[in-house]
Design an enzyme around this catalytic site. Structure first.
Site, PDB file in Angstrom:
ATOM      1  N   THR A  13       0.799  -1.220   0.000  1.00 21.60           N
ATOM      2  CA  THR A  13       0.000   0.000   0.000  1.00 21.60           C
ATOM      3  C   THR A  13       0.834   1.275   0.000  1.00 21.60           C
ATOM      4  O   THR A  13       0.480   2.258  -0.653  1.00 21.60           O
ATOM      5  CB  THR A  13      -0.891   0.001   1.265  1.00 21.60           C
ATOM      6  OG1 THR A  13      -1.686  -1.174   1.231  1.00 21.60           O
ATOM      7  CG2 THR A  13      -1.785   1.204   1.339  1.00 21.60           C
ATOM      8  N   ASP A  57       2.067  -7.517  -3.998  1.00 19.52           N
ATOM      9  CA  ASP A  57       1.275  -7.417  -2.785  1.00 19.52           C
ATOM     10  C   ASP A  57       1.919  -8.437  -1.836  1.00 19.52           C
ATOM     11  O   ASP A  57       2.285  -9.538  -2.261  1.00 19.52           O
ATOM     12  CB  ASP A  57      -0.175  -7.828  -3.083  1.00 19.52           C
ATOM     13  CG  ASP A  57      -1.077  -7.625  -1.880  1.00 19.52           C
ATOM     14  OD1 ASP A  57      -1.936  -6.727  -1.941  1.00 19.52           O
ATOM     15  OD2 ASP A  57      -0.935  -8.361  -0.874  1.00 19.52           O
ATOM     16  N   SER A  59       0.897 -10.432   0.151  1.00 20.25           N
ATOM     17  CA  SER A  59       0.242 -11.742   0.263  1.00 20.25           C
ATOM     18  C   SER A  59       0.860 -12.736  -0.713  1.00 20.25           C
ATOM     19  O   SER A  59       0.672 -13.946  -0.583  1.00 20.25           O
ATOM     20  CB  SER A  59      -1.253 -11.626  -0.024  1.00 20.25           C
ATOM     21  OG  SER A  59      -1.802 -10.695   0.855  1.00 20.25           O
ATOM     22  N   CYS A 280      -1.993 -18.139  22.168  1.00 18.56           N
ATOM     23  CA  CYS A 280      -2.176 -16.863  22.864  1.00 18.56           C
ATOM     24  C   CYS A 280      -1.277 -15.812  22.231  1.00 18.56           C
ATOM     25  O   CYS A 280      -0.231 -16.135  21.679  1.00 18.56           O
ATOM     26  CB  CYS A 280      -1.809 -16.993  24.337  1.00 18.56           C
ATOM     27  SG  CYS A 280      -2.909 -18.066  25.250  1.00 18.56           S
TER      28      CYS A 280
HETATM   29  N1  ASP Z   1      -2.228  -6.137   0.918  1.00 19.52           N
HETATM   30  C1  ASP Z   1      -1.200  -5.160   1.181  1.00 19.52           C
HETATM   31  C2  ASP Z   1       0.107  -5.896   1.303  1.00 19.52           C
HETATM   32  O1  ASP Z   1       0.394  -6.504   2.291  1.00 19.52           O
HETATM   33  C3  ASP Z   1      -1.520  -4.393   2.407  1.00 19.52           C
HETATM   34  C4  ASP Z   1      -0.453  -3.415   2.811  1.00 19.52           C
HETATM   35  O2  ASP Z   1       0.403  -3.042   2.062  1.00 19.52           O
HETATM   36  O3  ASP Z   1      -0.493  -2.969   3.939  1.00 19.52           O
HETATM   37  O4  ASP Z   1       0.873  -5.886   0.366  1.00 19.52           O
END
Ligand code: ASP
Length: 343
Positions: A13, A57, A59, A280
């Site tokens: 982001t 990204d 992910s 936890c």
């Molecule tokens: N989906 C984005 C990522 O992890 C979210 C971010 O940049 O905070 O690349």
């Protein structure tokens, strides 16, 4: 002499701005970062930039990406005083943990940061995160040595040891938490470093070593009331599996039912390394505290102490990549290698 920083943009982001026509977020040309953040010109240090292509990204982060990133840092290690890595927040804690294990004898700061709102937006948290990260990566202690020669995450006025963090908030600017380790620095009017906590190399001149052999034959087995033998069997009998991060209840407890204990016992006897971490968010595994933990310990499950799951998984990749011997792997996992556990 100006200090020099390599600013690496990997995606996420922080490096986005809104398309004025469609209002959708898209990555901007990172080589023009100075136009987006003119404040960077005011720094007393020299900042070079490097942008990944393609941007990802977070992910989509895979171990290959960590290999690229560690190679980039290694190749530029002598040229720069510090490194700032802009990375998506979603898997930033995994990347910070992996990098911490992949580097040995790190004597320069590697600060990861990102943001919840793109840097091109008015209310962005990205500018402060970026500017403070650069300041931290270029900071020197009274001895002229780097102030924080660790893999860290800087976010929303706090500097964390990277391998102690977890992303815990998907919306708040304070996205990360390091429940089992205090912050390395608090940023307000002044940047207050905790030098008693920061890890400094014993030998500043020891050459940087990079371990890129990661074995990902690892699974996370998170137990829950109602878990069935079928679920356990499906995971523990995966072909090629070498290590399991067992996410247990409380201080390391799991069901005492015979069918459960027998399956874990069988896995350990087959040579699988089973590492116990707690579900936890704070506190540590103590397999001696309850009978339910003692059973696991007796079957050869080892303690992950107060490790995060992110650190446990990436440490397992690293340790399995170092040796084919379960005993050697267990020895590595039970040692505090980079400040990832409190022992
Ligand atoms: N989906 C984005 C990522 O992890 C979210 C971010 O940049 O905070 O690349």
């Amino acid at each position: 002499m100006h200090r020099t920083i390599l600013l690496v943009y990997t995606g996420g982001t922080i490096g986005m701005k809104q398309d004025p026509d469609t209002l959708a977020l898209k990555p901007f040309n990172f080589n023009q970062i100075l136009e987006e953040v003119p404040e960077l010109r005011k720094f007393g240090c020299k900042i070079d930039t490097y942008s990944f292509d393609p941007l990802i990204d977070s992910s989509d982060v895979q171990p290959d990406f960590w290999i690229r990133l560690t190679s980039l840092i290694k190749e530029n290690y002598e040229k720069y005083d510090g490194f700032v890595i802009l990375h998506g927040t979603d898997t930033m804690s995994f990347t910070a943990s992996a990098l911490s294990f992949m580097f040995e004898n790190l004597a320069k700061p590697v600060v990861l940061t990102g943001s919840q709102l793109p840097i091109g937006m008015l209310r962005t948290d990205g500018k402060e995160n970026l500017i403070s990260s650069i300041e931290i990566a270029s900071a020197a202690g009274p001895d002229g040595r780097p102030m924080v020669p660790e893999v860290c995450i800087y976010f929303e006025s706090q500097l964390y040891r990277g391998n102690r963090t977890t992303k815990y908030n998907a919306e708040n600017f304070r996205a990360f938490r390091s429940a089992n380790c205090p912050v390395l620095a608090d940023v307000g009017i002044h940047i207050k470093y905790d030098r008693s906590l920061i890890r400094y190399p014993q030998d500043w001149d020891a050459p940087l070593r990079v371990f890129q052999n990661l074995d990902t034959n690892v699974a996370i087995l998170k137990i829950f009331p109602g878990i069935t033998p079928e679920v356990i069997d499906a995971i523990l009998n995966m072909e090629g599996l070498r290590g399991v991060v067992l996410e247990t209840f409380g201080s390391g407890n799991a069901p005492t039912a015979d069918w459960f204990v027998e399956r874990i016992k069988d896995a350990v006897h087959r040579g699988l390394v089973v590492l116990n971490v707690t579900q936890c968010h704070a506190g540590k595994v103590d397999m001696d505290a309850y009978a339910t933990g003692v059973a696991l310990k007796q079957e050869g499950v080892i303690s992950g102490f107060d490790s995060t799951t992110e650190a446990a998984v990436t440490k397992m990749f690293f340790a399995l990549g170092q040796s084919n011997s379960s005993d050697k792997v267990k020895e590595l996992l039970q040692s505090n290698l980079r400040g990832e556990i409190s022992i």
